[in-house]
Scaffold this active site. Sequence first.
Site, PDB file in Angstrom:
ATOM      1  N   THR A 159     -32.114  39.090  -9.476  1.00 54.01           N
ATOM      2  CA  THR A 159     -31.715  38.818 -11.302  1.00 54.01           C
ATOM      3  C   THR A 159     -29.787  38.258 -10.431  1.00 54.01           C
ATOM      4  O   THR A 159     -29.511  39.020  -9.955  1.00 54.01           O
ATOM      5  CB  THR A 159     -31.142  39.778 -12.357  1.00 54.01           C
ATOM      6  OG1 THR A 159     -30.767  39.206 -13.560  1.00 54.01           O
ATOM      7  CG2 THR A 159     -30.997  41.048 -11.385  1.00 54.01           C
ATOM      8  N   TYR A 206     -27.874  47.859 -14.492  1.00 56.11           N
ATOM      9  CA  TYR A 206     -28.885  46.890 -14.596  1.00 56.11           C
ATOM     10  C   TYR A 206     -28.593  46.168 -12.734  1.00 56.11           C
ATOM     11  O   TYR A 206     -29.705  46.484 -12.218  1.00 56.11           O
ATOM     12  CB  TYR A 206     -28.915  45.794 -15.913  1.00 56.11           C
ATOM     13  CG  TYR A 206     -30.537  45.285 -15.370  1.00 56.11           C
ATOM     14  CD1 TYR A 206     -31.507  44.975 -15.350  1.00 56.11           C
ATOM     15  CD2 TYR A 206     -30.104  43.036 -15.356  1.00 56.11           C
ATOM     16  CE1 TYR A 206     -32.178  44.212 -15.334  1.00 56.11           C
ATOM     17  CE2 TYR A 206     -30.499  42.392 -15.217  1.00 56.11           C
ATOM     18  CZ  TYR A 206     -32.411  42.765 -14.848  1.00 56.11           C
ATOM     19  OH  TYR A 206     -32.873  41.934 -14.564  1.00 56.11           O
TER      20      TYR A 206
HETATM   21  N1  UFG Z   1     -26.064  34.794 -27.309  1.00 59.17           N
HETATM   22  C1  UFG Z   1     -25.559  34.817 -28.452  1.00 59.17           C
HETATM   23  N2  UFG Z   1     -25.585  35.285 -29.290  1.00 59.17           N
HETATM   24  C2  UFG Z   1     -27.202  36.254 -29.383  1.00 59.17           C
HETATM   25  C3  UFG Z   1     -27.708  35.944 -27.849  1.00 59.17           C
HETATM   26  C4  UFG Z   1     -27.156  35.015 -26.709  1.00 59.17           C
HETATM   27  O1  UFG Z   1     -24.363  34.051 -28.627  1.00 59.17           O
HETATM   28  O2  UFG Z   1     -27.551  35.897 -29.876  1.00 59.17           O
HETATM   29  C5  UFG Z   1     -25.107  34.174 -26.156  1.00 59.17           C
HETATM   30  C6  UFG Z   1     -24.472  35.345 -24.992  1.00 59.17           C
HETATM   31  O3  UFG Z   1     -23.430  36.157 -25.828  1.00 59.17           O
HETATM   32  C7  UFG Z   1     -24.332  34.474 -23.875  1.00 59.17           C
HETATM   33  C8  UFG Z   1     -25.607  33.344 -23.701  1.00 59.17           C
HETATM   34  O4  UFG Z   1     -25.852  33.298 -25.474  1.00 59.17           O
HETATM   35  O5  UFG Z   1     -23.490  33.836 -23.692  1.00 59.17           O
HETATM   36  C9  UFG Z   1     -26.915  33.818 -23.027  1.00 59.17           C
HETATM   37  O6  UFG Z   1     -26.763  35.004 -22.983  1.00 59.17           O
HETATM   38  P1  UFG Z   1     -28.611  35.709 -22.512  1.00 59.17           P
HETATM   39  O7  UFG Z   1     -28.910  36.948 -23.750  1.00 59.17           O
HETATM   40  O8  UFG Z   1     -29.712  34.520 -23.791  1.00 59.17           O
HETATM   41  O9  UFG Z   1     -28.748  35.739 -21.845  1.00 59.17           O
HETATM   42  P2  UFG Z   1     -28.046  36.659 -20.524  1.00 59.17           P
HETATM   43  O10 UFG Z   1     -27.132  35.147 -19.616  1.00 59.17           O
HETATM   44  O11 UFG Z   1     -27.021  37.469 -21.243  1.00 59.17           O
HETATM   45  O12 UFG Z   1     -28.710  37.439 -19.551  1.00 59.17           O
HETATM   46  C10 UFG Z   1     -29.412  36.517 -18.491  1.00 59.17           C
HETATM   47  C11 UFG Z   1     -30.364  37.144 -17.895  1.00 59.17           C
HETATM   48  C12 UFG Z   1     -30.499  38.249 -17.544  1.00 59.17           C
HETATM   49  C13 UFG Z   1     -29.378  39.573 -16.966  1.00 59.17           C
HETATM   50  C14 UFG Z   1     -28.436  37.862 -17.557  1.00 59.17           C
HETATM   51  C15 UFG Z   1     -27.170  38.528 -16.054  1.00 59.17           C
HETATM   52  O13 UFG Z   1     -31.696  37.302 -19.607  1.00 59.17           O
HETATM   53  O14 UFG Z   1     -31.725  39.159 -17.699  1.00 59.17           O
HETATM   54  O15 UFG Z   1     -28.501  36.833 -17.598  1.00 59.17           O
HETATM   55  O16 UFG Z   1     -25.779  37.921 -16.705  1.00 59.17           O
HETATM   56  F1  UFG Z   1     -29.093  40.294 -16.261  1.00 59.17           F
END
Ligand code: UFG
Length: 338
Positions: free
Chosen positions: A118, A142
């Site tokens: 990741t 994680y």
């Molecule tokens: N977001 C929102 N509202 C929501 C859900 C997400 O604004 O209800 C935002 C988050 O704050 C973030 C973006 O959308 O800014 C993307 O969020 P995700 O949860 O879709 O994905 P992440 O970037 O947090 O997660 C990904 C991978 C993880 C990994 C992470 C590393 O899914 O496995 O990147 O930071 F660990």
Amino acid sequence: MARVLVTGGAGYIGSHTCRALRAAGHEPVVLDDLSSGHAAAVRGLPLAEGDVADPEVLASTFDRSGPFDAVVHFAARISVPESVSDPLGYYRANTAAALTLVEAAVARGVGAFVLSSTAAVYGHPREQPIGEDAPLAPTSPYGASKAMVERILADASRAHGLRYAALRYFNAAGADPAGDLGEEHDPETHLIPLALAAAAGRRPPLELFGTDYPTPDGTCVRDYVHVCDLARAHCLAVEALVAGEPGGVFNLGTGRGHSNREVLGVVEEIVGRPVPAVEAPRRPGDPPELVADPRRFRERFGWEPGLSELRTIVETAWRFARSRWADGGAAPGAPTGA
Ligand code: UFG
């Protein structure tokens, strides 16, 4: 043709990878405890139901379904915030389980190992795009749990000749264009499935976490890569390692970033309705920007992420969501059984 043990093959990226392996003429065997994966996603492939952390389960899977040419290891817990509240659970499920699996693979003479890693191993890097040589500075258990597995593999590779590829995904998204396989986490925390469900009126308004980031529109920027492109990348890695080629660590992303507002805009276009959203505080632990430098994998394997345009990602995710709802599936995040 390779016989491949796929742990977590009933999960999101694992099930798409099994399909890609089959399409390429390989023989995947799934090991999954179905704690978060779905039996229906295995679709007729051999399934050993059990916990990858259990040496007896591994022994019987290798005895009954082996020998394997390669192991592809997806089975893991994947929530950053959950890992902060339950770090020991994450080190057990992600690091200790992987150690048990790597030991079994080495003991059984499996020469090739592909790890689902990741971008979280990088933490909050200042320089974008992020190359594989950027320092590993995970900010969550994680990310740390996966970085430790990468280290285990590097050491096992030196000592025992295990060839491995650690594939560091950026934001996996989208669904098989056939519409029958896609993202189904419970609870769902990812932006695209939640935005689709909100636009469809099947969830409350989306909380947009953080609008004051130092990014062009104030929202976080992410590098979205289509799950089928990831699946193809796993096939390429398996084939190379099984052929005796060296592995390494590789970013899997596109090199293009999209802000959260941009994603919501594309969701609105595809669904044809606004995404009801409320601005909310930053989500703890979210880095402002995560964009891959994907050149190492592309140059080495000739991989082209052909489905990873944001529109294609959202279109395929939308097709899958509608087909699930048509089958009576719950919207993401709804309580189980609702
Ligand atoms: N977001 C929102 N509202 C929501 C859900 C997400 O604004 O209800 C935002 C988050 O704050 C973030 C973006 O959308 O800014 C993307 O969020 P995700 O949860 O879709 O994905 P992440 O970037 O947090 O997660 C990904 C991978 C993880 C990994 C992470 C590393 O899914 O496995 O990147 O930071 F660990």
